[in-house]
Design an enzyme around this catalytic site. Structure first.
Site, short mmCIF file in Angstrom:
data_model
loop_
_atom_site.label_atom_id
_atom_site.label_comp_id
_atom_site.label_asym_id
_atom_site.label_seq_id
_atom_site.Cartn_x
_atom_site.Cartn_y
_atom_site.Cartn_z
N CYS A 187 0.83 -1.21 0.00
CA CYS A 187 0.00 0.00 0.00
C CYS A 187 0.87 1.27 0.00
CB CYS A 187 -1.00 -0.03 1.16
SG CYS A 187 -2.43 1.05 0.90
N HIS A 246 -3.93 -5.43 -0.12
CA HIS A 246 -3.58 -5.88 1.23
C HIS A 246 -3.63 -7.41 1.33
CE1 HIS A 246 -3.37 -2.16 3.73
NE2 HIS A 246 -3.94 -1.67 2.64
N GLU A 298 -2.71 -9.33 3.67
CA GLU A 298 -3.02 -9.86 5.01
C GLU A 298 -4.51 -10.13 5.18
OE1 GLU A 298 -4.11 -5.63 5.44
OE2 GLU A 298 -2.52 -6.72 4.38
#
Length: 372
Positions: free
Chosen positions: A268, A351, A353
């Site tokens: 990001c 992202h 995660e």
């Protein structure tokens, strides 16, 4: 409690409010996620922004102690169509109302969020002021005009840790209702905290890293020395809020790290800062990409991943002069991931995660380890 909303395009609205009373400033962005509102609200990347949820009803599962992405909430506030009058989940500890009030943030409901989402889509992200104290449109307009512009504020220094710390927990284990313990590791990564999410740190631990977190203003020379001594094997550049181009010193430090050929992964904001460090300036998108349902194609494997996104800025196509483009967003065809030529560096805009969101991109953390 009643609240009044003034937007920079001269739109004036009223709605009901909960949480903290007062006057709040920020930029309106909309998020299309259907679930995971606690993770979204507690993401430091939303510093200085009002989150407009396109999901009609928010709050139904309450909030809990384990789904926070940071200890504080840095978003300016939360806007929704309907606020659930009750909550029910076996992990829930308190309502969304109590959660926002505890963190000193305002929530807005009984508002036509579909109208707002369409307005943002057509006009771009809008600066706004929301107040439970000021009801006059002209007074709100004056207050907004005097407030700081989000693109000129360094939010990173507000959200970053002030001192180093070790992170020793893995991902949440639903079967045992606890976070996994850290594994024994032979590889240590230095995380530069520009507003890092807790679950990014959890994923780094889960994949097998020893994790040490550093403030945003850590000097490259310190990390290069640790790398040469074998005390760290790589550097992770985290997500974070705000305009990347104003972070001149941070970009300069990243350039030094790249020149030292240290293995790096950027996610990001970290992805954007790397682009700037290599001389390719990022640009602001019309209304950004915020949600957990964004299709991204992996150009190396020719497979499509559904990803979580939260960004208003993007890297330019010209970055392909120094990096191999590995991922593209299928909503906008913008660059989503790169592997730098002649450098052990990879970065992605989305992202991996997946908190909240799909789990299809988690392999990126293992790819980072394979660079070492």
């Amino acid at each position: 409690m009643k609240a009044y909303i003034y937007l920079e395009n001269d739109i004036f609205l009223s709605a009901k409010a909960f949480g903290k009373s007062g006057t709040f400033f920020g930029e309106l962005v909309f998020n299309t996620s259907l679930t995971g509102y606690q993770e979204i609200i507690s993401d430091p990347s939303y510093a200085g922004q009002f989150i407009v949820f396109s999901m009609p009803e928010i709050g139904i599962v309450g909030t809990n102690e384990n789904d926070n992405e940071s200890k504080e909430i840095f978003a300016s506030g939360v806007l929704m169509r309907e606020l659930s009058s009750s909550f029910s989940n076996f992990r829930a500890k308190e309502s969304l109302q109590d959660y926002l009030e505890k963190h000193g943030k305002i929530g807005i409901y009984e508002l036509d969020t579909r109208y707002l989402v369409k307005m943002i889509r057509n006009n771009g992200n809008l600066r706004a002021v929301i107040s439970t104290e000021i009801s006059n449109k002209e007074d709100l307009k004056i207050a907004l005009e005097k407030s700081a512009k989000i693109d000129e504020v360094n939010f990173v220094k507000e959200v970053s840790t002030k001192k180093n710390y070790s992170h020793k927990q893995g991902v949440w284990n639903a079967s045992f209702q606890k976070f996994n313990d850290a594994k024994r590791s032979e590889k240590k990564v230095a995380v530069i905290d520009y507003g890092v999410k807790t679950n990014i740190l959890n994923e780094l631990v889960e994949v097998g890293f020893e994790v040490e977190v550093y403030p945003y203003n850590v000097k490259a020379d310190e990390l290069i020395t640790l790398y040469k001594k074998g005390e760290i094997q790589g550097v992770f550049l985290s997500n974070g809020p705000g305009e990347p181009r104003i972070l001149k010193q941070e970009i300069a430090e990243i350039k030094k790290l790249a020149e030292a050929k240290i293995p790096m992964l950027g996610i990001c904001l970290g992805h954007q800062l790397l682009s700037n460090a290599f001389g390719y300036e990022t640009y602001k998108m019309k209304f950004g990409q915020h949600g957990a349902n964004h299709p991204v194609i992996n150009l190396d494997t020719k497979t499509v991943e559904i990803t979580a996104q939260n960004h208003n800025y993007n890297v330019p196509e010209e970055l392909a002069q120094v990096a191999h483009i590995t991922h593209r967003n299928l909503f906008g065809d913008n660059v989503e991931g790169v592997r730098y030529k002649d450098y052990p560096i990879i970065s992605v805009q989305h992202h991996p995660e997946s908190s909240s969101g799909p789990h299809e991109s988690k392999y990126i953390f293992k790819e980072f380890m394979n660079l070492m």
